[in-house]
Design a protein around this motif. Sequence first.
Motif, PDB file in Angstrom:
ATOM      1  N   ARG A 144       0.846  -1.188   0.000  1.00 18.86           N
ATOM      2  CA  ARG A 144       0.000   0.000   0.000  1.00 18.86           C
ATOM      3  C   ARG A 144       0.876   1.229   0.000  1.00 18.86           C
ATOM      4  NH1 ARG A 144      -4.504  -2.303   0.811  1.00 18.86           N
ATOM      5  NH2 ARG A 144      -5.025  -3.590   2.599  1.00 18.86           N
ATOM      6  N   THR A 145       0.296   2.344  -0.429  1.00 15.62           N
ATOM      7  CA  THR A 145       1.065   3.571  -0.372  1.00 15.62           C
ATOM      8  C   THR A 145       0.301   4.616   0.433  1.00 15.62           C
ATOM      9  OG1 THR A 145       2.153   5.277  -1.652  1.00 15.62           O
ATOM     10  CG2 THR A 145       0.118   4.380  -2.586  1.00 15.62           C
ATOM     11  N   THR A 146       1.055   5.438   1.154  1.00 14.03           N
ATOM     12  CA  THR A 146       0.417   6.534   1.894  1.00 14.03           C
ATOM     13  C   THR A 146       0.541   7.833   1.105  1.00 14.03           C
ATOM     14  OG1 THR A 146       2.483   6.924   3.025  1.00 14.03           O
ATOM     15  CG2 THR A 146       0.884   5.576   4.172  1.00 14.03           C
ATOM     16  N   LEU A 147       1.159   7.734  -0.067  1.00 12.85           N
ATOM     17  CA  LEU A 147       1.425   8.948  -0.847  1.00 12.85           C
ATOM     18  C   LEU A 147       0.194   9.358  -1.637  1.00 12.85           C
ATOM     19  CD1 LEU A 147       4.918   7.782  -2.109  1.00 12.85           C
ATOM     20  CD2 LEU A 147       4.420   9.243  -0.145  1.00 12.85           C
ATOM     21  N   TRP A 148       0.158  10.639  -1.988  1.00 11.42           N
ATOM     22  CA  TRP A 148      -1.000  11.175  -2.713  1.00 11.42           C
ATOM     23  C   TRP A 148      -0.803  11.010  -4.198  1.00 11.42           C
ATOM     24  CZ3 TRP A 148      -5.392  13.430  -0.440  1.00 11.42           C
ATOM     25  CH2 TRP A 148      -5.362  13.373   0.946  1.00 11.42           C
ATOM     26  N   TRP A 149      -1.664  10.218  -4.761  1.00 13.12           N
ATOM     27  CA  TRP A 149      -1.564   9.755  -6.136  1.00 13.12           C
ATOM     28  C   TRP A 149      -1.366  10.872  -7.156  1.00 13.12           C
ATOM     29  CZ3 TRP A 149      -0.361   5.085  -6.885  1.00 13.12           C
ATOM     30  CH2 TRP A 149      -0.592   4.455  -8.108  1.00 13.12           C
ATOM     31  N   ASP A 150      -2.159  11.916  -7.067  1.00  9.75           N
ATOM     32  CA  ASP A 150      -2.162  12.930  -8.121  1.00  9.75           C
ATOM     33  C   ASP A 150      -1.216  14.092  -7.862  1.00  9.75           C
ATOM     34  OD1 ASP A 150      -4.000  11.718  -9.802  1.00  9.75           O
ATOM     35  OD2 ASP A 150      -5.675  12.421  -8.584  1.00  9.75           O
ATOM     36  N   LEU A 151      -0.589  14.107  -6.695  1.00 10.00           N
ATOM     37  CA  LEU A 151       0.238  15.252  -6.327  1.00 10.00           C
ATOM     38  C   LEU A 151       1.723  14.897  -6.378  1.00 10.00           C
ATOM     39  CD1 LEU A 151      -1.803  16.572  -3.285  1.00 10.00           C
ATOM     40  CD2 LEU A 151      -1.777  17.465  -5.615  1.00 10.00           C
ATOM     41  N   PRO A 152       2.567  15.911  -6.580  1.00  8.47           N
ATOM     42  CA  PRO A 152       4.009  15.656  -6.539  1.00  8.47           C
ATOM     43  C   PRO A 152       4.402  15.034  -5.199  1.00  8.47           C
ATOM     44  CG  PRO A 152       3.567  17.891  -7.263  1.00  8.47           C
ATOM     45  CD  PRO A 152       2.254  17.310  -6.849  1.00  8.47           C
ATOM     46  N   LEU A 153       5.440  14.215  -5.242  1.00  4.44           N
ATOM     47  CA  LEU A 153       5.899  13.514  -4.042  1.00  4.44           C
ATOM     48  C   LEU A 153       6.086  14.468  -2.862  1.00  4.44           C
ATOM     49  CD1 LEU A 153       6.797  10.806  -2.923  1.00  4.44           C
ATOM     50  CD2 LEU A 153       9.073  11.223  -3.840  1.00  4.44           C
ATOM     51  N   LYS A 154       6.639  15.646  -3.125  1.00  2.00           N
ATOM     52  CA  LYS A 154       6.969  16.544  -2.014  1.00  2.00           C
ATOM     53  C   LYS A 154       5.711  17.060  -1.301  1.00  2.00           C
ATOM     54  CE  LYS A 154       7.648  20.989  -4.444  1.00  2.00           C
ATOM     55  NZ  LYS A 154       7.113  20.759  -5.757  1.00  2.00           N
ATOM     56  N   ASP A 155       4.570  17.065  -2.002  1.00  2.00           N
ATOM     57  CA  ASP A 155       3.326  17.496  -1.350  1.00  2.00           C
ATOM     58  C   ASP A 155       2.905  16.505  -0.268  1.00  2.00           C
ATOM     59  OD1 ASP A 155       3.520  19.328  -3.348  1.00  2.00           O
ATOM     60  OD2 ASP A 155       1.391  19.284  -3.874  1.00  2.00           O
ATOM     61  N   SER A 156       3.117  15.219  -0.536  1.00  4.66           N
ATOM     62  CA  SER A 156       2.792  14.220   0.485  1.00  4.66           C
ATOM     63  C   SER A 156       3.648  14.441   1.724  1.00  4.66           C
ATOM     64  CB  SER A 156       3.041  12.810  -0.046  1.00  4.66           C
ATOM     65  OG  SER A 156       2.175  12.533  -1.117  1.00  4.66           O
ATOM     66  N   TYR A 157       4.912  14.783   1.504  1.00  6.54           N
ATOM     67  CA  TYR A 157       5.795  15.040   2.640  1.00  6.54           C
ATOM     68  C   TYR A 157       5.359  16.288   3.395  1.00  6.54           C
ATOM     69  CZ  TYR A 157       8.798  11.563   0.424  1.00  6.54           C
ATOM     70  OH  TYR A 157       9.275  10.412  -0.124  1.00  6.54           O
ATOM     71  N   GLY A 158       4.880  17.274   2.636  1.00  9.08           N
ATOM     72  CA  GLY A 158       4.391  18.500   3.273  1.00  9.08           C
ATOM     73  C   GLY A 158       3.233  18.198   4.211  1.00  9.08           C
ATOM     74  N   LEU A 159       2.370  17.281   3.781  1.00  3.08           N
ATOM     75  CA  LEU A 159       1.238  16.906   4.644  1.00  3.08           C
ATOM     76  C   LEU A 159       1.738  16.226   5.918  1.00  3.08           C
ATOM     77  CD1 LEU A 159      -1.892  16.697   4.955  1.00  3.08           C
ATOM     78  CD2 LEU A 159      -1.662  14.383   4.077  1.00  3.08           C
TER      79      LEU A 159
END
Lengths: 346, 284
Positions: free
Chosen positions: A118-133
Amino acid sequence: MAGRNPFVPIDRKLSPVQTSVPFIEVDSLEKIFTIRRKAGLLKRSKREVRAVDGISFGVERGEMVGYIGPNGAGKSTTIKMLTGILTPSGGRLRVAGIDPARERTRLAQRIGVVFGQRTTLWWDLPLKDSYGLMHRMYRIPDARYRENLDRCVELLDLGELLDVPVRQLSLGQRMRGDIAAALLHDPEVLYLDEPTIGLDVVSKARVREFLRELNTTRSTTVLLTTHDLTDIEQLCSRVMVIDHGRLMYDGKLTGLHAVGESERLLVVDLERELPPIEDVPGARFVRSEGPRQYLAFPASSSAAPLVAAVAAAYPLVDLSVREPDIEAVIAKMYGGTREERRESLM
Amino acid sequence: MAEALRTSRDSRRAYPLVSDSWRTYRMVAGMWIRSTMTYRSSFALTLVTSFCVTFFDFVVILLMFGQVRGLGGFSFAEVALLYGTTGTSFGLADLTMGSLQRMGKRVRDGSLDTFLMRPAPLLAQVAADKFALRRFGRVAQGLLVLVWALVLLDVAWTPVKVLLLPVMLVSGAVIFAAVMVLGASALFWMQDAAEVTSSFTYGGNTLLQYPPTIFAQELVRGVVFVVPLAFVNWLPALYVLGRPAPAGVPGWAVFASPLVAAVCCGVAGIAWRAGIRSYRSTGS
Ligand SMILES: Nc1ncnc2c1ncn2[C@@H]1O[C@H](COP(=O)(O)OP(=O)(O)OP(=O)(O)O)[C@@H](O)[C@H]1O
Ligand SMILES: [Mg+2]
């Protein structure tokens, strides 16, 4: 900026009271899934699956433990209970003194979890946005966040991926991204469920290196589930083997040999082709290839007397000892037959 | 360094659930809004579409009110008040909690796991999941009709009646939201329960647009005592309009909406907790 920076060590506060209690405490843990199935028009039949069936163990701070077992053994189920995703059906469970199912969100601040599937990353957003969250959701102090992100980017080679939408990442790239995401908030424990699934050789090596460094410099406790035994061999000083929801083995990786009654192999090169060597006590003839003969002996006993006995009675040219294959040992523990083991030895 | 880290960790402890939920909601909804923005053209398209849909909805109401000159003894303006209040309340609940309906998929495929790994309340995360700004349309439409009704209405306004109006909108939204949470809790056991829930939420909204006088007494009692949707707008609106409460309903019930909303929240909260405890994920 030359070379790789190691992680900055963290001074984890160890209160004297807690040192006597393991960091992860699992006592007679159980998880039973009830499966209801239609058995006729109105009737329903119930079936119970004991996914985890009375497991007990303790893990100390800073340990790196491999958690292995065949498919359906209950590994992922255990990790989900340790995270608080699943509520145990029975037994007692504490991680850092917290009951995961009851105080899930409080525990989440202190643990990191990676599920390879599974992934916790946001599918449609750049990788760095997931880290920002993550930064905001875990309330990570700015300086700390930047430091951790930089380190992860460097060690996991994420630099060029930060601006790429996650859906465009390959499986292995996403996995590395997920591992970084699980570590930005300095978790004290990291659970990894098949973190090297689908990674190429280079990425695997990189991830292992990363985990080792994390463990040594930050004393992060790591619990690792995998089907790639190389991960375990290279990372974990301790393994736990489970099957059918029960703990079959808990100890050093090397100790598995003794428990598995595994055999080492003595490869003997003689001067010429001779009949099978069957008169040396403690050894068992396996097969021969012309002048070369293979003898098996218990992994727990010494090779020296055996070598002496063979050398005394036969014209010896060369000789070597083959260590038992860990995979074969584990295959046997998983319920493989003696025949299978013998085949894998050859 | 270590000292600073320690204090920052300590300061994180025990945030009140509500403010934590609200914070989580904003963060997750923000991510979803940004996700939709990445497909700029499609975002514009959905905005246009939803505007059109809302507009046509509105045209339908106009047509309906053009035809009917009163229902069950209620004037046109009075029906509009009912329509506007339930429309706004339901719109607010749908805007914030509407995603709960689609949680069944996340339960079935186990992707709820990743939500449960985060240090944030699950309900806020699921409610904000796939947050869509276009659901504002429903709220706007409800408010529009409400304003229209207030302009047309011939009511002797007292301070109590004026105060009752916002109280009823908020309580109504909370009651609808609680029903949605209750329905979502059922999804932990039955992933196809969503239909039942929407018959109470969407169906309830439609029911409450009409005066209680046109329905059978049993139905009205059921909506008062069993599924307390009557507290969303019927009962308080009857007071505002100076009409008597339905037979068999105590007089003070017209002011009881906030209380009922609180009880609904309590029940929904208990069910939600029980639901999380019985979440079984999937094999992995
Ligand atoms: N949500 C579920 N509902 C019913 N049964 C389940 C569920 N999750 C797991 N199981 C069962 O529990 C057992 C353990 O599953 P689990 O996923 O923990 O295995 P695992 O050790 O992680 O296996 P693998 O190596 O294949 O990942 C299996 O028999 C599985 O069928
Ligand atoms: Mg698994």
